[in-house]
Structure formats: structure tokens, C-alpha cells
Design an enzyme around this catalytic site. Sequence first.
Site, PDB file in Angstrom:
ATOM      1  N   HIS A 164      81.092 -38.322 -37.487  1.00 19.16           N
ATOM      2  CA  HIS A 164      82.404 -37.960 -36.952  1.00 19.16           C
ATOM      3  C   HIS A 164      82.883 -39.027 -35.983  1.00 19.16           C
ATOM      4  O   HIS A 164      82.153 -39.431 -35.071  1.00 19.16           O
ATOM      5  CB  HIS A 164      82.348 -36.613 -36.234  1.00 19.16           C
ATOM      6  N   SER A 165      84.112 -39.501 -36.177  1.00 15.57           N
ATOM      7  CA  SER A 165      84.758 -40.469 -35.296  1.00 15.57           C
ATOM      8  C   SER A 165      83.912 -41.747 -35.222  1.00 15.57           C
ATOM      9  O   SER A 165      83.666 -42.371 -36.249  1.00 15.57           O
ATOM     10  CB  SER A 165      84.992 -39.825 -33.918  1.00 15.57           C
ATOM     11  N   PHE A 166      83.460 -42.131 -34.036  1.00 17.21           N
ATOM     12  CA  PHE A 166      82.570 -43.288 -33.913  1.00 17.21           C
ATOM     13  C   PHE A 166      81.369 -43.166 -34.853  1.00 17.21           C
ATOM     14  O   PHE A 166      80.889 -44.158 -35.412  1.00 17.21           O
ATOM     15  CB  PHE A 166      82.107 -43.397 -32.458  1.00 17.21           C
TER      16      PHE A 166
END
Length: 247
Positions: free
Chosen positions: A92-94
Site C-alpha cells: 500500500h502506497s510506499f
Amino acid sequence: MTATVGHSRWLPFPDTEGGLRLYCLPHAGGSASAFRPWIGRIPGVSVLPVQYPGRETRLRETPHVDIPSLASELAEALLADAQDAPYAVYGHSFGALTAFEVLHVIRGLGGPMPSHLIVSGFSAPQSEDFADDAVTDEEIIALLRDLGGTPEQYLTDRRILKMIMPPLRADLTAKVAYRYMPRPELDVPILALGGIEDQQATYDSMRGWADQTTAGFGLHPLNGGHFAVLEQPEETLRVIAGALRRS
């Protein structure tokens, strides 16, 4: 650290639910605890949250400030843990960007590839702008407020900020330093989960992940913003479980 000795540090919460292993990589500044509520929630799948250095159970370790070194160590750890078992990788995300680079490292090592790459909260890396990001404490706090998902009392408590700021700044530094390198597409299906109200990784921008695979792409909308996957675990896990069943 060698993967054969230290890979358990990357995976602090064991799960013996099933044969397929789902490694979950958290967002910038995040920890394995973000995915701990998912353990035991997907029948036949062992959910294994990843712990980056510099937080929670690895608080005394120095966090990585570049994605290549993080991806290299993590790839070896995941291969050591999975061995011959089937596995998938979610970020998720990074964590999505890190997962993408982990798969390229694994391919370079000649290791067995995962059944799926699942991503959320991060635009396709070939279209992302990495140069302009929060670096000062004030900018980081403002970013966290914009993204949501962080209680306001955490952002105004100096003691809490002292704990969460170093790994968060390290992750953001790694993201800013990242430079996308065009390479052959992955022969791994990619499933992208997009929050329709996410202002950082817009739903439409998630479509670009299709260009990173030759093995099929799916995009699923979630109601909510940047942390919709964590705020709606039932829907998120339902979609992930469906994708893994088809692998």
C-alpha cells in the site's frame, strides 16, 4: 544480515492459515501492525505483514533511506521464508512501490515469482512525480493531515511525533530519491485497488499499472480516500481473496 538468519525479523506475526502466503508491505512510516487485523481473515491464505527496520519490533534498527537497498534485503527475506510455497505480494502506497521493486529484484535473482502483485494508494511508477515531496516536519505533518488515517492527537503530541517521524522521514527520503528505470514488464498479474476519493493516487492514475505486466491487470474501486483499503477491510479482503483464488 542474511535472509536465512534474519528473515523472521521482517515477518513478526506468524500466520499458519494456509499454503499461499500473502506478504503485506505497509505505507510510508507504517508498520506491520497495520495489517495485523487481516491475519486469519482470508481462508487458505497466510497473511504475513512485513516489518521495515526502524519501527515497532525493529525500532532499534536504522531505517532504509533508499528503495533499492530496502527491496534487495526484503526480496531475499521473502524468498527465504516462502521457499517452495506459493506466494503473493501486496503493498500500500510506499509499500506498493517497494513491492514493485522487490519483484524486479526477485526476477533478477532467478527466484520463483509470486502469483500476484497487488497494489493500492500509489500511481504507476512510470507516471509518478518523485521529486516534489514533504521533507520538513511541518510539511510531513500537513501531508499526514491531507491523507487522513492518522489521529489528530498523534500529530500534536511531541512524544508520539518523536517516535513516528524518523521512519516516516526515512521512507519519504527513499521515495524522493527513487528514479524509475524502464525494464521489461513483469510476467505477474497485477491487481490495483483505488480509492475513488484518493487525491494522492487518483483512481484513474492507478490504470497505469497495466503497463507493468504482461500477465493481466485488474482495477477495483473502493469508496474512500488514501487509506480506503484499511478503512474497508471486508471489501478489500474480499477482492484480494477473489484474485488469489483465480491464481
